[in-house]
Design a protein around this motif. Structure first.
Motif, PDB file in Angstrom:
ATOM      1  N   TRP A   7      -2.932   8.921   5.208  1.00  0.00           N
ATOM      2  CA  TRP A   7      -2.766   7.470   4.782  1.00  0.00           C
ATOM      3  C   TRP A   7      -2.273   7.186   3.259  1.00  0.00           C
ATOM      4  CZ3 TRP A   7      -7.679   7.229   8.200  1.00  0.00           C
ATOM      5  CH2 TRP A   7      -7.090   6.964   9.601  1.00  0.00           C
ATOM      6  N   LYS A  20       1.085   6.707   3.292  1.00  0.00           N
ATOM      7  CA  LYS A  20       1.648   5.341   3.450  1.00  0.00           C
ATOM      8  C   LYS A  20       1.337   4.242   2.828  1.00  0.00           C
ATOM      9  CE  LYS A  20       1.317   7.102   8.336  1.00  0.00           C
ATOM     10  NZ  LYS A  20       2.740   6.844   8.829  1.00  0.00           N
ATOM     11  N   LYS A  38      -7.180  -6.982   3.265  1.00  0.00           N
ATOM     12  CA  LYS A  38      -6.737  -6.155   4.116  1.00  0.00           C
ATOM     13  C   LYS A  38      -7.495  -4.707   4.168  1.00  0.00           C
ATOM     14  CE  LYS A  38      -2.953  -8.246   5.182  1.00  0.00           C
ATOM     15  NZ  LYS A  38      -1.738  -8.003   4.877  1.00  0.00           N
ATOM     16  N   LYS A  43      -2.362   7.952  16.714  1.00  0.00           N
ATOM     17  CA  LYS A  43      -1.318   6.684  17.023  1.00  0.00           C
ATOM     18  C   LYS A  43      -2.267   5.832  17.467  1.00  0.00           C
ATOM     19  CE  LYS A  43       2.820   5.367  19.129  1.00  0.00           C
ATOM     20  NZ  LYS A  43       2.123   4.015  19.921  1.00  0.00           N
ATOM     21  N   GLU A  53      -3.980   4.064  14.664  1.00  0.00           N
ATOM     22  CA  GLU A  53      -3.059   3.056  13.700  1.00  0.00           C
ATOM     23  C   GLU A  53      -2.588   2.053  14.316  1.00  0.00           C
ATOM     24  OE1 GLU A  53      -1.747   6.951  10.697  1.00  0.00           O
ATOM     25  OE2 GLU A  53      -0.214   6.326  12.425  1.00  0.00           O
ATOM     26  N   ASP A  54      -2.145   2.315  15.715  1.00  0.00           N
ATOM     27  CA  ASP A  54      -1.710   0.759  16.363  1.00  0.00           C
ATOM     28  C   ASP A  54      -2.654  -0.217  16.485  1.00  0.00           C
ATOM     29  OD1 ASP A  54       0.455   2.162  16.994  1.00  0.00           O
ATOM     30  OD2 ASP A  54       0.028   2.686  19.097  1.00  0.00           O
ATOM     31  N   MET A  82      -5.165  -0.540  14.025  1.00  0.00           N
ATOM     32  CA  MET A  82      -5.228  -1.060  12.565  1.00  0.00           C
ATOM     33  C   MET A  82      -3.833  -2.083  12.246  1.00  0.00           C
ATOM     34  SD  MET A  82      -7.057   1.822  10.226  1.00  0.00           S
ATOM     35  CE  MET A  82      -5.694   3.015  10.603  1.00  0.00           C
ATOM     36  N   ARG A  83      -2.797  -1.555  12.815  1.00  0.00           N
ATOM     37  CA  ARG A  83      -1.490  -2.513  12.751  1.00  0.00           C
ATOM     38  C   ARG A  83      -1.610  -3.796  13.333  1.00  0.00           C
ATOM     39  NH1 ARG A  83       1.549   1.190  14.649  1.00  0.00           N
ATOM     40  NH2 ARG A  83       1.834   2.485  12.534  1.00  0.00           N
ATOM     41  N   SER A  84      -2.460  -3.931  14.447  1.00  0.00           N
ATOM     42  CA  SER A  84      -2.601  -5.114  15.275  1.00  0.00           C
ATOM     43  C   SER A  84      -3.274  -6.158  14.498  1.00  0.00           C
ATOM     44  CB  SER A  84      -3.276  -4.836  16.611  1.00  0.00           C
ATOM     45  OG  SER A  84      -4.408  -4.391  16.699  1.00  0.00           O
ATOM     46  N   MET A 137      -2.502  -4.822   9.265  1.00  0.00           N
ATOM     47  CA  MET A 137      -2.521  -3.646   8.023  1.00  0.00           C
ATOM     48  C   MET A 137      -1.177  -3.126   8.439  1.00  0.00           C
ATOM     49  SD  MET A 137      -4.889  -0.340   7.458  1.00  0.00           S
ATOM     50  CE  MET A 137      -5.914  -1.195   6.581  1.00  0.00           C
ATOM     51  N   ALA A 138      -0.481  -2.932   7.394  1.00  0.00           N
ATOM     52  CA  ALA A 138       0.950  -2.376   7.300  1.00  0.00           C
ATOM     53  C   ALA A 138       0.553  -1.004   7.077  1.00  0.00           C
ATOM     54  CB  ALA A 138       1.716  -2.717   5.958  1.00  0.00           C
ATOM     55  N   ILE A 139       0.930  -0.229   8.185  1.00  0.00           N
ATOM     56  CA  ILE A 139       0.591   1.423   8.156  1.00  0.00           C
ATOM     57  C   ILE A 139       1.770   2.107   8.934  1.00  0.00           C
ATOM     58  CG2 ILE A 139      -0.755   1.051  10.402  1.00  0.00           C
ATOM     59  CD1 ILE A 139      -2.650   3.318   9.357  1.00  0.00           C
TER      60      ILE A 139
END
Length: 297
Positions: free
Chosen positions: A102, A105, A149, A284, A287-288, A290-292, A295-297
């Motif tokens: 991370w 990223k 964030k 994944k 991360e999906d 957190m993205r939802s 968070m830009a990841i």
């Protein structure tokens, strides 16, 4: 009804904690000495801040791992496990794969220590985690972070502690809202249920014999309408079958129109922690989520 207990061998295999007080003390002392040795030789670099104090106790410290040139960077705050009595923020399985994944990223990774048994019971430990999170919320902008964030994360006993904060955030007035929480394989979602069934010895050390305390230290009983979004990872390989408690928690949350998601993983308890950050469908899924949350990841 007093629950039956698992034996020493399984406890070591699951959480690296002895089932007897003597063994636990020896293991705890050995791990503490090893952690202190690492801390004494730990290098400070422009991309790390080690042993930042968020409280007056020597255990109330956190490490900050920065990406290159962070600007409004998202922040992950990680809470280690260890049966509420051992563990360290700088352990390789807590930090290495996560920051390696991370930091590149553009994400700030923070790893937290907190007071442990016998000096602090789980509710006091949750207070420590809340203080650490509040510190990050106050200071992340100084590190190039975005205080809006932030995702909270914890493994094992650390997952239980972040679950307490996330289920009932209004109990901690020092906290501002955060995006959500990733809980990594807690088997302590419903403490009254745990204590009434066959359980590991360390639950008695942590939660004692008072049913009122069990309820107060239980995310399931503490779940409120103010709960933050949660992703709950559970191991299908553990002998104590944590996915059952996780499913019950998710069902209760959904009945209250709260966001809680469950992701069973065919990984051992230790692997749930170790392998997060490696290239995998498991990483994944996390991360999906957190993205939802934004968070830009």
């Amino acid at each position: 009804m007093k629950g039956k207990r698992f034996g020493l061998g399984i406890v070591i295999a699951v959480l690296l904690a002895g089932s007897t007080t003597g063994n636990a003390g020896i293991l705890r002392d050995a791990l503490q000495k090893r952690a202190e040795a690492r801390n004494a030789t730990g290098a400070q670099t422009s991309n790390t801040m080690m042993d930042v104090a968020y409280g007056s106790d020597k255990k109330q410290r956190l490490d900050v791992y920065l990406p290159s040139n962070p600007q409004n960077a998202p922040v992950i705050v990680m809470v280690h496990g260890g049966a509420w009595k051992i563990g360290d923020k700088r352990s390789e399985n807590v930090v290495n794969n996560k920051k390696a994944r991370w930091n590149p990223k553009g994400i700030i990774f923070v790893s937290v220590n907190y007071r442990l048994l016998p000096d602090a019971d789980p509710l006091k430990q949750a207070d420590d985690v809340a203080s650490a999170l509040a510190y990050v919320q106050k200071h992340a902008s100084e590190w190039g972070g975005d205080t809006n964030k932030i995702v909270l994360m914890g493994h094992s006993a650390g997952a239980h502690l972040v679950d307490l904060l996330s289920s009932d955030p209004n109990r901690y007035p020092n906290l501002k809202p955060w995006l959500g929480t990733v809980s990594l394989d807690s088997a302590a979602m419903d403490i009254p249920k745990v204590m009434s069934m066959k359980h590991y010895d360390f639950y008695d050390e942590a939660f004692g014999t008072d049913p009122a305390y069990w309820a107060d230290a239980s995310p399931y009983q503490r779940l409120s309408s103010h709960a933050v979004p949660m992703l709950l990872v559970c191991s299908t390989e553990r002998p104590d079958k944590p996915c059952g408690q996780t499913e019950s928690f998710v069902q209760k949350a959904k009945s209250m129109n709260l966001r809680a998601e469950m992701t069973p993983q065919a990984l051992k308890h230790k692997e749930i922690n170790d392998e997060l950050g490696l290239e995998s469908n498991y990483t994944k899924v996390v991360e999906d989520f957190m993205r939802s949350l934004g968070m830009a990841i």
